[in-house]
Design a protein around this motif. Structure first.
Motif, short mmCIF file in Angstrom:
data_model
loop_
_atom_site.label_atom_id
_atom_site.label_comp_id
_atom_site.label_asym_id
_atom_site.label_seq_id
_atom_site.Cartn_x
_atom_site.Cartn_y
_atom_site.Cartn_z
N VAL A 171 1.02 -1.09 0.23
CA VAL A 171 0.17 -0.05 0.42
C VAL A 171 0.79 1.22 0.23
O VAL A 171 0.62 2.38 -0.59
CB VAL A 171 -0.93 0.17 0.99
N GLY A 172 1.75 1.13 0.94
CA GLY A 172 2.84 2.18 0.76
C GLY A 172 3.16 2.65 -0.30
O GLY A 172 4.20 3.64 -0.58
N ARG A 173 4.23 1.57 -1.23
CA ARG A 173 4.64 1.65 -2.43
C ARG A 173 3.40 2.21 -3.58
O ARG A 173 3.92 3.07 -4.87
CB ARG A 173 5.20 -0.06 -2.63
N ILE A 174 1.89 1.93 -3.37
CA ILE A 174 1.46 2.42 -4.75
C ILE A 174 1.22 3.45 -3.89
O ILE A 174 0.88 5.18 -5.21
CB ILE A 174 0.24 1.58 -4.20
N LEU A 175 0.53 4.58 -2.99
CA LEU A 175 0.94 5.84 -2.30
C LEU A 175 1.13 6.72 -1.82
O LEU A 175 1.13 7.87 -2.65
CB LEU A 175 -0.34 5.23 -0.99
N LEU A 176 2.65 5.95 -2.48
CA LEU A 176 4.12 6.70 -2.03
C LEU A 176 4.92 6.20 -3.83
O LEU A 176 6.03 6.26 -3.94
CB LEU A 176 5.21 6.46 -0.86
N VAL A 215 9.62 9.87 2.74
CA VAL A 215 8.57 8.71 2.53
C VAL A 215 8.31 8.12 3.42
O VAL A 215 7.15 7.25 3.57
CB VAL A 215 9.52 8.24 1.27
N GLU A 216 9.52 8.02 4.40
CA GLU A 216 9.69 6.66 5.32
C GLU A 216 8.60 6.95 6.52
O GLU A 216 7.81 6.34 7.14
CB GLU A 216 10.76 6.14 5.54
N GLU A 217 8.22 7.93 6.65
CA GLU A 217 7.61 8.86 7.79
C GLU A 217 6.54 8.89 7.35
O GLU A 217 5.52 8.32 8.02
CB GLU A 217 7.94 10.45 7.70
#
Length: 317
Positions: A171-176, A215-217
């Motif tokens: 999800v994080g890779r898609i949203l970011l 990005v990590e935050e």
């Protein structure tokens, strides 16, 4: 060779000019605990108007997410548009990644600007923050609009097939997105009819401007949303609430809108916008505004609290 022109940066400049020409000014408030918040506030406060707080979602900053509707809002409200922590020019050194922390930061900005009663519109992730604001600050928040925000999701939903993507890291890779391919995938989730032909160079330009910082935050913000989340722990906010959802939302399925309506009962109304998805603010901005105006203006005449002329700002630019 360094890039000499950015279409995204140019569009951002246009949005900034648009906000300024709409009667807003850019401010920075230092909260004194390692947190700094950026917020667009009215250049001139009008006590005859109610206050409205617009809270953006994931993805681009507040300028991009509210830029196409701000001109419709300003004639009716004293509008406040913050960048949430880790978006735009807002940041913190605090470790808390919860939406309740975001809500407290936003409220402290409102207090610094001497804002009295306020209504809220929260878009996607901003809807989580808006709901938390309404729960924590019941006396200050008058009305709430939750737009396509799965505040009623439970952690177990991720493993029970409700979402097309159940792994939070994916999800994080898609949203970011960090590549043009991932950006196209994000658009396929958020639009009913995503643009078919967008050059990869333009997508990468947007990514370079919008998705390369903190990005990590931001991934930590995503993880915090679902961690140990249970519907039984979600308070029922007392304010009149409008829930707006895209009929074909693939980020937060429409079932979560119905679930929130059941949770709040008669205190809430649900509007489903046909033939649109998660990004209905882009696909049908005028229809969105029609529902906002009906709920926040036409059917409601709030008592306006006195507003102080002098605003407490650490830095205005």
């Amino acid at each position: 060779m360094p890039k000499c022109f950015s279409l995204t940066a140019s569009r951002t400049w246009c949005y900034r000019s648009h906000f300024s020409n709409s009667g807003l000014r850019s401010t920075i408030t230092d909260l004194g605990d390692g947190t700094v918040m950026h917020c667009w506030v009215p250049k001139t406060l009008k006590e005859s108007k109610p206050n409205l707080l617009l809270i953006h979602g994931f993805g681009a900053n507040a300028l991009w997410q509210w830029g196409d509707v701000i001109r419709l809002m300003v004639p009716h409200f004293n509008v406040y548009v913050p960048d949430l922590v880790f978006f735009g020019d807002s940041y913190t050194t605090q470790p808390d990644r919860s939406e309740s922390f975001q809500a407290r930061c936003v409220m402290r900005v409102m207090e610094a600007n001497r804002v009295g009663k306020v209504s809220l519109v929260g878009l996607s992730y901003g809807g989580f923050v808006a709901y938390s604001l309404a729960a924590q600050f019941r006396g200050e928040v008058e009305r709430v609009v939750i737009c396509c925000a799965g505040v009623c999701l439970e952690e177990k939903d991720l493993g029970e097939g409700m979402f097309r993507v159940s792994d939070l890291e994916e999800v994080g890779r898609i949203l970011l997105p960090q590549t043009a391919e991932k950006m196209r995938e994000l658009m396929s989730y958020t639009f009913v009819k995503p643009p078919k032909i967008v050059p990869s160079c333009l997508l990468q330009d947007f990514i370079d401007v919008m998705f390369t910082e903190n990005v990590e935050e931001k991934k930590e913000l995503i993880r915090a949303l679902a961690k140990d989340r249970k519907l039984s722990d979600l308070p029922k906010i007392p304010q009149p609430t409008l829930i707006i959802w895209g009929e074909e939302d693939q980020v937060f399925p429409l079932e979560l809108g119905y679930r929130l309506k059941r949770h709040l009962g008669e205190n809430a109304q649900l509007v489903v916008i046909k033939n649109t998805g998660h990004a209905f603010i882009v696909e049908k901005p005028k229809e969105l505004f029609k529902h906002l105006k009906s709920f926040l203006v036409d059917s409601f005449r709030p008592t306006i609290s006195p507003l102080h002329n002098q605003q407490k700002q650490v830095l205005t630019h």
